[in-house]
Design a protein around this motif. Structure first.
Motif, PDB file in Angstrom:
ATOM      1  N   GLU A 195       0.832  -1.204   0.000  1.00 11.31           N
ATOM      2  CA  GLU A 195       0.000   0.000   0.000  1.00 11.31           C
ATOM      3  C   GLU A 195       0.866   1.253   0.000  1.00 11.31           C
ATOM      4  O   GLU A 195       1.982   1.256   0.523  1.00 11.31           O
ATOM      5  N   TRP A 196       0.330   2.355  -0.532  1.00 10.58           N
ATOM      6  CA  TRP A 196       1.105   3.596  -0.583  1.00 10.58           C
ATOM      7  C   TRP A 196       1.350   4.149   0.815  1.00 10.58           C
ATOM      8  O   TRP A 196       2.374   4.795   1.051  1.00 10.58           O
ATOM      9  N   THR A 197       0.438   3.866   1.745  1.00  5.43           N
ATOM     10  CA  THR A 197       0.651   4.338   3.116  1.00  5.43           C
ATOM     11  C   THR A 197       1.809   3.594   3.776  1.00  5.43           C
ATOM     12  O   THR A 197       2.578   4.183   4.542  1.00  5.43           O
ATOM     13  N   SER A 198       1.948   2.319   3.451  1.00  2.00           N
ATOM     14  CA  SER A 198       3.084   1.544   3.962  1.00  2.00           C
ATOM     15  C   SER A 198       4.387   2.056   3.371  1.00  2.00           C
ATOM     16  O   SER A 198       5.395   2.183   4.068  1.00  2.00           O
ATOM     17  N   ILE A 199       4.367   2.359   2.082  1.00  2.20           N
ATOM     18  CA  ILE A 199       5.552   2.903   1.428  1.00  2.20           C
ATOM     19  C   ILE A 199       5.957   4.217   2.079  1.00  2.20           C
ATOM     20  O   ILE A 199       7.131   4.443   2.382  1.00  2.20           O
ATOM     21  N   LEU A 200       4.986   5.087   2.319  1.00  2.00           N
ATOM     22  CA  LEU A 200       5.274   6.380   2.951  1.00  2.00           C
ATOM     23  C   LEU A 200       5.822   6.203   4.367  1.00  2.00           C
ATOM     24  O   LEU A 200       6.811   6.845   4.744  1.00  2.00           O
ATOM     25  N   ALA A 201       5.214   5.324   5.140  1.00  3.23           N
ATOM     26  CA  ALA A 201       5.665   5.107   6.520  1.00  3.23           C
ATOM     27  C   ALA A 201       7.082   4.543   6.558  1.00  3.23           C
ATOM     28  O   ALA A 201       7.912   4.987   7.363  1.00  3.23           O
ATOM     29  N   ILE A 202       7.382   3.598   5.689  1.00  3.58           N
ATOM     30  CA  ILE A 202       8.721   3.015   5.658  1.00  3.58           C
ATOM     31  C   ILE A 202       9.736   4.048   5.196  1.00  3.58           C
ATOM     32  O   ILE A 202      10.839   4.136   5.739  1.00  3.58           O
ATOM     33  N   TYR A 203       9.374   4.868   4.196  1.00  6.09           N
ATOM     34  CA  TYR A 203      10.289   5.917   3.736  1.00  6.09           C
ATOM     35  C   TYR A 203      10.577   6.924   4.856  1.00  6.09           C
ATOM     36  O   TYR A 203      11.715   7.346   5.034  1.00  6.09           O
TER      37      TYR A 203
END
Length: 93
Positions: free
Chosen positions: A2-10
């Motif tokens: 998910e894009w929210t997971s990508i953002l959180a990991i970044y």
């Protein structure tokens, strides 16, 4: 992913990168010979450049995240590759 997971990991990579980048290139008054201002801490930096820190932090975080994402999609290194003590078998029972 998910894009929210990508953002959180970044964001996590960015914060870790900031702590890695912050100490590089910092000089205090004793090292540079500049006179201290009354009430200033002994270790206060003389040449702190936040723009440089933000740029280098973003570059390092982006590079690290790209490596992470390629590993995530291509499965270069998996949990089984780094399980040196056989923990997976004990967990799975």
């Amino acid at each position: 992913m998910e894009w929210t997971s990508i953002l959180a990991i970044y964001v996590l990579f960015w914060v870790i990168s900031a702590f890695i980048i912050l100490p590089f290139g910092i000089r205090n008054h004793a090292e540079t010979g500049v006179e201290m201002v009354k009430g200033q801490a002994d270790g206060a930096p003389v040449n702190f450049k936040p723009g440089r820190v933000l740029l280098y932090t973003t570059l390092l975080a982006t590079f690290a995240f790209i490596l992470f994402y390629f590993n995530y999609t291509n499965h270069w290194v998996t949990v089984e590759d780094i399980d040196f003590f056989g923990s997976i078998e004990r967990i799975r029972g």
